[in-house]
Design an enzyme around this catalytic site. Structure first.
Site, PDB file in Angstrom:
ATOM      1  N   GLY A   1     -11.271  -6.151  -8.665  1.00 43.62           N
ATOM      2  CA  GLY A   1     -10.300  -5.194  -9.182  1.00 43.62           C
ATOM      3  C   GLY A   1     -10.471  -3.793  -8.637  1.00 43.62           C
TER       4      GLY A   1
ATOM      5  N   GLU B   1     -16.316  -9.755  -6.780  1.00 46.25           N
ATOM      6  CA  GLU B   1     -15.197 -10.428  -6.117  1.00 46.25           C
ATOM      7  C   GLU B   1     -14.150  -9.428  -5.601  1.00 46.25           C
ATOM      8  OE1 GLU B   1     -13.734 -13.013  -9.143  1.00 46.25           O
ATOM      9  OE2 GLU B   1     -15.421 -14.400  -9.007  1.00 46.25           O
ATOM     10  N   PRO B   2     -14.496  -8.583  -4.636  1.00 42.65           N
ATOM     11  CA  PRO B   2     -13.482  -7.675  -4.075  1.00 42.65           C
ATOM     12  C   PRO B   2     -12.499  -8.431  -3.192  1.00 42.65           C
ATOM     13  CG  PRO B   2     -15.511  -7.496  -2.833  1.00 42.65           C
ATOM     14  CD  PRO B   2     -15.796  -8.434  -3.979  1.00 42.65           C
ATOM     15  N   GLY B   3     -11.239  -8.078  -3.277  1.00 41.05           N
ATOM     16  CA  GLY B   3     -10.221  -8.658  -2.404  1.00 41.05           C
ATOM     17  C   GLY B   3      -9.367  -7.560  -1.814  1.00 41.05           C
ATOM     18  N   ARG B   4      -8.535  -6.957  -2.672  1.00 41.16           N
ATOM     19  CA  ARG B   4      -7.675  -5.850  -2.242  1.00 41.16           C
ATOM     20  C   ARG B   4      -8.480  -4.742  -1.551  1.00 41.16           C
ATOM     21  NH1 ARG B   4      -3.256  -3.870  -5.689  1.00 41.16           N
ATOM     22  NH2 ARG B   4      -4.340  -4.976  -7.344  1.00 41.16           N
TER      23      ARG B   4
ATOM     24  N   ARG C   1       5.546  -6.498  -4.624  1.00 44.30           N
ATOM     25  CA  ARG C   1       4.810  -5.688  -5.594  1.00 44.30           C
ATOM     26  C   ARG C   1       5.641  -4.557  -6.210  1.00 44.30           C
ATOM     27  NH1 ARG C   1       0.858  -2.834  -4.585  1.00 44.30           N
ATOM     28  NH2 ARG C   1      -0.159  -3.132  -6.601  1.00 44.30           N
TER      29      ARG C   1
ATOM     30  N   CYS D   1      19.888  -9.253  -1.650  1.00 46.41           N
ATOM     31  CA  CYS D   1      20.996  -9.029  -2.596  1.00 46.41           C
ATOM     32  C   CYS D   1      20.453  -8.754  -3.990  1.00 46.41           C
ATOM     33  CB  CYS D   1      21.938 -10.225  -2.599  1.00 46.41           C
ATOM     34  SG  CYS D   1      22.815 -10.421  -1.047  1.00 46.41           S
ATOM     35  N   GLU D   2      19.646  -7.718  -4.109  1.00 52.58           N
ATOM     36  CA  GLU D   2      19.060  -7.298  -5.376  1.00 52.58           C
ATOM     37  C   GLU D   2      18.969  -5.778  -5.374  1.00 52.58           C
ATOM     38  OE1 GLU D   2      18.066  -9.123  -7.968  1.00 52.58           O
ATOM     39  OE2 GLU D   2      18.323 -11.106  -7.058  1.00 52.58           O
TER      40      GLU D   2
ATOM     41  N   TYR E   1      -1.745  -8.977  -1.401  1.00 51.47           N
ATOM     42  CA  TYR E   1      -0.679  -9.401  -2.313  1.00 51.47           C
ATOM     43  C   TYR E   1       0.726  -9.120  -1.776  1.00 51.47           C
ATOM     44  CZ  TYR E   1      -4.705  -9.633  -5.349  1.00 51.47           C
ATOM     45  OH  TYR E   1      -5.945  -9.914  -5.863  1.00 51.47           O
TER      46      TYR E   1
END
Length: 495
Positions: free
Chosen positions: A287, A329-332, A388, A419-420, A449
């Site tokens: 996180g 557990e680093p990811g980002r 995101r 189309c949003e 992500y």
């Protein structure tokens, strides 16, 4: 000649300043080898973005391999140093959910990290990359029997269990096979953290983990967490390694991690004394945040590691216990800033927007004839390659990448082609007034992500990913083609 001072748009959020130089790159949000060349064009390790577009097209994820490796090694080195006198170092598991492919899995292993997976598909990537099962972790709140069996087949180093029900299923499958599953119990310690703040709560209302709160107790007075410990010690098919927690995402301050560590160590000591068992491992999750905008201020790995080590050291001393082996557990924090997304500009339009309340000119919201310009800059990707902003209201930055500009800053909104109305890539950013169709924009911080959450909405093919190293770019994930999409359409395939 003095630089011209430009007034901020009243439509801009309070945190967004008008850049003094629209061509400058904030080092906090870009990979270390990204810069502007002598012509003003953005380059990565000397390769101009126009060359990347020519060779690979746009949209395109552009990743710095050295930057990824440096960030991975920084976590490993910092935490090993901080914890060497406590438990001999730290096991760093790269959180594959942030972004995973076989090349990245191989880099992770090369740099001495392990790999955390959350599905059978991620296990398959790990296997294809040749990662030994002992260096893998399997997460997930609803693992299938097939995924549990696959993990046991691969000799996965640990299965992180989320509930007593899942614990029973893992135990039953392992026993039927004559195996003993190595298990960690994911607990929710009542600590929630995000960016600069954290809160401690009495209960947990989420799908993940086993609550340590008193209001989760059964008739025997055991919390959900202790019920799981008791059950695990009774199962012959379970080898209980220890405890795990994850308190949030995009966290800048170490305080929440420290409080969670203290709570889990107190619980670990109590369980060891009550049940006479050794719980040799403690995973404090991930996180760790990154900078998406120039005002973001994440802490370096060494600073986080030192703060966490201090708490673990003092708490273990106070409790009179041997410190467990720590893992994180680093990811980002490893992959996020290594990558930018390259887009081509298409349609541009400027709209007039009613004055916001308190615009500084004495105007109320919606005051007659008081409007301000906002420019919409449409690019050839969007929410299909970065979900995101629409999912989390996430903020990003953007720069004109194909050239430099001395034009005045214009508050802009970078939007996709879907189309949003919520198809927004960068909600608020100052870009040069002379941005035009055919220009290239680069959005940094898209390593985590973005591709992992990508989709084929409106039948857009997902972009490719190139890795750059030593002045050369190579595809590590091939971009999809329309033919790829149609090959899955059985009405077409059967014609």
């Amino acid at each position: 000649m003095e630089a011209q001072v430009h007034t901020a748009s009243p439509l801009a959020p309070a945190w967004l300043d008008v850049p003094a130089d629209l061509n400058a790159l904030s080092s906090a949000i870009w990979a270390g080898d990204v810069q502007r060349g002598s012509s003003g064009e953005l380059t990565i390790d000397g390769i101009p973005v126009s060359e990347l577009k020519k060779q690979f097209g746009t949209p395109l994820f552009v990743m710095s391999e050295p930057d990824f490796r440096n960030r991975a090694r920084a976590f490993k080195d910092a935490f090993d140093e901080a914890f060497k006198d406590i438990c001999g170092g730290v096991d760093v598991y790269y959180a594959g959910k942030s972004f995973l492919c076989t090349a990245v899995a191989a880099w992770v292993a090369d740099e001495g990290l392990r790999l955390d997976t959350c599905s059978g598909g991620e296990l398959a990537v790990a296997a294809r990359a040749g990662i030994p099962g002992r260096d893998l972790s399997l997460h997930g709140n609803n693992k299938s029997d097939a995924e549990i069996n696959r993990a046991l087949d691969m000799g996965v180093g640990r299965i992180v269990v989320d509930s007593v029900d899942e614990l029973d299923r893992v135990a039953a499958i392992a026993s039927q096979r004559g195996d003993a599953a190595k298990v960690m119990l994911r607990l929710t310690p009542g600590v929630h953290a995000h960016t600069h703040e954290f809160i401690a709560t009495a209960h947990e209302d989420q799908k993940f983990g086993l609550s340590m709160a008193e209001d989760s107790t059964d008739q025997a007075g055991l919390s959900a967490a202790e019920q799981a410990v008791a059950a695990a010690t009774a199962h012959k098919g379970i080898e209980l390694l220890g405890l795990h927690c994850h308190i949030g995402s995009q966290i800048f301050e170490p305080d929440g991690f420290a409080l969670a560590a203290e709570k889990l160590l107190v619980f670990l000591a109590a369980m060891q004394e009550k049940y006479g068992i050794a719980l040799p491992e403690l995973d404090l999750g991930g996180g760790y945040g990154i900078a998406y905008t120039p005002v973001d201020t994440p802490r370096p790995p060494a600073e986080i590691a030192a703060a966490m080590a201090s708490v673990v050291r003092s708490t273990c001393t106070r409790l009179g216990i041997t410190a467990p082996r720590i893992s994180i557990e680093p990811g980002r924090a490893i992959v996020g800033s290594t990558t930018f997304t390259l887009y081509e500009v298409g349609t541009l339009k400027t709209v007039r927007v009613d004055a916001p309340a308190g615009d500084g000119a004495g105007n109320d919201a919606g005051a007659a004839n008081v409007t301000y310009p906002r420019r919409y800059v449409s690019v050839d990707g969007g929410m299909s390659d970065n979900a995101r902003p629409v999912l989390y209201d996430a903020d990003y930055s953007a720069v004109l990448a194909s050239r430099s500009s001395v034009a005045a800053p214009q508050l802009s909104r970078v939007v996709g082609k879907h189309c949003e109305s919520g198809d927004i890539v960068v909600r608020d950013v100052y870009l040069p007034e002379d941005v035009a169709a055919g220009d290239l924009l680069a959005v940094p911080g898209t390593g985590a992500y973005c591709w992992a959450l990508s989709s084929n909405y409106n039948y857009l093919a997902r972009p490719g990913i190139v890795a750059v190293r030593n002045g050369a770019a190579r595809l590590i994930v091939r971009g999809e083609t329309e033919e790829d999409l149609l090959n899955r359409d059985m009405g077409v395939a059967n014609d």
